[in-house]
Design an enzyme around this catalytic site. Structure first.
Site, mmCIF file in Angstrom:
data_model
loop_
_atom_site.group_PDB
_atom_site.id
_atom_site.type_symbol
_atom_site.label_atom_id
_atom_site.label_comp_id
_atom_site.label_asym_id
_atom_site.label_seq_id
_atom_site.Cartn_x
_atom_site.Cartn_y
_atom_site.Cartn_z
ATOM 1 N NE ARG A 168 -3.528 58.660 53.348
ATOM 2 C CZ ARG A 168 -2.753 57.562 53.323
ATOM 3 N NH1 ARG A 168 -3.287 56.346 53.233
ATOM 4 N NH2 ARG A 168 -1.457 57.681 53.425
ATOM 5 C CB SER A 217 -1.248 65.097 53.317
ATOM 6 O OG SER A 217 0.031 64.621 53.667
ATOM 7 C CD GLU A 243 -4.871 62.510 53.076
ATOM 8 O OE1 GLU A 243 -4.063 62.485 52.120
ATOM 9 O OE2 GLU A 243 -4.577 62.117 54.217
HETATM 10 C C1 LIG Z 1 0.169 66.380 61.919
HETATM 11 C C2 LIG Z 1 -0.744 65.416 61.209
HETATM 12 C C3 LIG Z 1 -0.194 64.337 60.537
HETATM 13 C C4 LIG Z 1 -1.017 63.421 59.849
HETATM 14 N N1 LIG Z 1 -0.452 62.359 59.206
HETATM 15 C C5 LIG Z 1 -1.233 61.480 58.548
HETATM 16 C C6 LIG Z 1 -0.657 60.346 57.888
HETATM 17 O O1 LIG Z 1 0.543 60.134 57.885
HETATM 18 N N2 LIG Z 1 -1.501 59.491 57.234
HETATM 19 C C7 LIG Z 1 -2.859 59.676 57.217
HETATM 20 O O2 LIG Z 1 -3.576 58.857 56.605
HETATM 21 N N3 LIG Z 1 -3.431 60.746 57.839
HETATM 22 C C8 LIG Z 1 -2.652 61.643 58.504
HETATM 23 N N4 LIG Z 1 -3.231 62.725 59.142
HETATM 24 C C9 LIG Z 1 -4.687 62.928 59.070
HETATM 25 C C10 LIG Z 1 -5.474 62.329 60.274
HETATM 26 O O3 LIG Z 1 -4.633 62.083 61.350
HETATM 27 C C11 LIG Z 1 -6.161 61.040 59.864
HETATM 28 O O4 LIG Z 1 -7.036 61.281 58.780
HETATM 29 C C12 LIG Z 1 -6.962 60.432 61.022
HETATM 30 O O5 LIG Z 1 -7.367 59.142 60.644
HETATM 31 C C13 LIG Z 1 -8.164 61.276 61.408
HETATM 32 O O6 LIG Z 1 -8.803 60.666 62.524
HETATM 33 P P1 LIG Z 1 -9.825 61.505 63.416
HETATM 34 O O7 LIG Z 1 -10.336 60.634 64.483
HETATM 35 O O8 LIG Z 1 -9.193 62.781 63.846
HETATM 36 O O9 LIG Z 1 -10.997 61.781 62.352
HETATM 37 P P2 LIG Z 1 -11.853 63.117 62.180
HETATM 38 O O10 LIG Z 1 -10.975 64.163 61.565
HETATM 39 O O11 LIG Z 1 -12.553 63.470 63.422
HETATM 40 O O12 LIG Z 1 -12.911 62.623 61.098
HETATM 41 C C14 LIG Z 1 -12.512 62.274 59.797
HETATM 42 C C15 LIG Z 1 -13.681 61.577 59.100
HETATM 43 O O13 LIG Z 1 -13.926 60.324 59.745
HETATM 44 C C16 LIG Z 1 -15.305 60.206 60.069
HETATM 45 N N5 LIG Z 1 -15.413 59.397 61.294
HETATM 46 C C17 LIG Z 1 -14.723 59.552 62.453
HETATM 47 N N6 LIG Z 1 -15.102 58.620 63.343
HETATM 48 C C18 LIG Z 1 -16.059 57.870 62.744
HETATM 49 C C19 LIG Z 1 -16.856 56.754 63.152
HETATM 50 N N7 LIG Z 1 -16.746 56.220 64.370
HETATM 51 N N8 LIG Z 1 -17.732 56.235 62.264
HETATM 52 C C20 LIG Z 1 -17.871 56.765 61.038
HETATM 53 N N9 LIG Z 1 -17.156 57.826 60.591
HETATM 54 C C21 LIG Z 1 -16.257 58.368 61.436
HETATM 55 C C22 LIG Z 1 -15.780 61.642 60.265
HETATM 56 O O14 LIG Z 1 -17.191 61.749 60.070
HETATM 57 C C23 LIG Z 1 -14.991 62.369 59.192
HETATM 58 O O15 LIG Z 1 -15.678 62.280 57.969
HETATM 59 C C24 LIG Z 1 -2.425 63.634 59.843
HETATM 60 C C25 LIG Z 1 -2.976 64.720 60.535
HETATM 61 C C26 LIG Z 1 -2.148 65.606 61.217
HETATM 62 C C27 LIG Z 1 -2.764 66.746 61.966
#
Ligand SMILES: Cc1cc2nc3c(=O)[nH]c(=O)nc-3n(C[C@H](O)[C@H](O)[C@H](O)COP(=O)(O)OP(=O)(O)OC[C@H]3O[C@@H](n4cnc5c(N)ncnc54)[C@H](O)[C@@H]3O)c2cc1C
Length: 315
Positions: A178, A229, A304
């Site tokens: 992660r 999580s 996380e």
């Molecule tokens: C129901 C549910 C289930 C989930 N299950 C999992 C799972 O099984 N495994 C898992 O790992 N995660 C899980 N997650 C967490 C989430 O889906 C992941 O962390 C996902 O990768 C977040 O992506 P996002 O685009 O929404 O990032 P955001 O939440 O928008 O951003 C997260 C971070 O990434 C950075 N970021 C985003 N885009 C860029 C970019 N282009 N360049 C640089 N930095 C950037 C942001 O600045 C921030 O620090 C879950 C979430 C939910 C709600």
């Protein structure tokens, strides 16, 4: 360099040709449905808009933060004193005659998965059901079922701290559980190339269905506000990574609530929120959970989910 902070909005309009949005409620951009107003907000829909908006913010020392889908973020009740730049640059293509696909960082994981089915390319099935964009998934090395995004990354294009667009290979990211180097370097991920293998459509689909079924059993339904999580799975002294939920369960997590935040009854490592919940509620509940696990097991849980304080910045 050395541009005045106050000139940022005017220079932004002059360079991008679109006005900045003001006082935008961040609750609309986080799956927790929590967050006060950001002073400024911009939805970047091309690489030019993304690169120029970040570069201008840096030149003007104007606090900024990049978001993807907002599925791993907790915004502050006080919002954000600067500009939130949402990366909405989407698109995915197969590289000629190769088992490689290149995708812009704002593409959703679900779109990417659908593309791999269509192209009969196998490898990323484990990502099915994880919400968010490629940018977020590479930033946090998102994963499930013992596999992580970084395992399949070949190379990526970044906007680095010097303002240059560079191509880097997988090693650059120093992926671990992660985590990636992006957390420290604050580069902006523009696009990513994944190396996959040829597969059969029906088999790929079946693996995806299987993964989605497994997730359905323990994860809250999609309309429940949460960020996945809440804590990382800790490593025990014997070196084994163990689900945080194992410990949370034993300290009575499932019965705990703080204001509008509570622990999901189906999974002790999910904090869920109700309409009207505040970031404070979530943080207080998380603190209580950490305290209990520390007292009972001497284990320090690490978040996380990323909390973005109103006065923070990637500058
Ligand atoms: C129901 C549910 C289930 C989930 N299950 C999992 C799972 O099984 N495994 C898992 O790992 N995660 C899980 N997650 C967490 C989430 O889906 C992941 O962390 C996902 O990768 C977040 O992506 P996002 O685009 O929404 O990032 P955001 O939440 O928008 O951003 C997260 C971070 O990434 C950075 N970021 C985003 N885009 C860029 C970019 N282009 N360049 C640089 N930095 C950037 C942001 O600045 C921030 O620090 C879950 C979430 C939910 C709600």
């Amino acid at each position: 360099m050395g541009q005045k902070k106050a000139d940022f909005p005017a220079h932004f309009f002059a360079n991008i040709g679109k006005p900045l949005q003001k006082f935008i409620p961040l609750r609309d951009y986080s799956n927790f449905k929590i967050g006060g107003k950001a002073d400024y907000f911009f939805n970047a829909s091309s690489i030019m808009e993304l690169v120029v908006s970040v570069s201008l913010a840096r030149e003007h020392s104007f606090p900024y933060y990049i978001i993807g889908g907002g599925y791993n973020l907790l915004f502050d009740d006080d919002g954000f004193r600067g500009i939130i730049i949402k990366n909405s640059v989407k698109g995915v293509r197969r590289k000629e005659k190769k088992t490689e696909i290149q995708t812009f960082a704002g593409t959703s994981l679900s779109h990417l998965i659908q593309f791999t089915i269509k192209e009969e390319l196998s490898g990323l099935e484990f990502l099915a059901g994880i919400p968010g964009t490629i940018g977020g998934a590479i930033f946090g090395n998102a994963g499930a079922f013992e596999q992580s995004t970084g395992d399949y990354l070949k190379e990526a294009e970044l906007l680095d701290r010097k303002g240059e667009q560079i191509t880097v290979n997988r090693d650059y990211f120093k992926f671990s559980y992660r985590q990636s180097i992006l957390n420290k370097k604050h580069d902006v991920l523009l696009s990513a190339t994944f190396k996959l293998i040829n597969g059969e459509k029906e088999r790929i689909k079946a693996r995806i269905e299987e993964n989605l079924e497994k997730r359905k059993k323990k994860h809250p339904p999609q309309d429940i506000a949460c960020a996945g999580s809440y804590f990382k799975n800790p490593v025990l002294p014997d070196g084994k990574r163990t689900p945080a939920a194992t410990f949370l369960e034993k300290v009575g997590a499932k019965h705990l609530t703080k204001g509008g935040a509570s622990v999901y009854p189906g999974h002790s490592n999910f904090i869920i929120t109700q309409e009207g919940a505040s970031a404070r509620d979530v943080i207080d509940l998380a603190q209580e959970l950490k305290k209990r696990v520390k007292e009972r097991f001497n284990i320090e849980l690490e978040e996380e989910v990323i909390f973005l304080p109103a006065d923070s910045s990637l500058l």
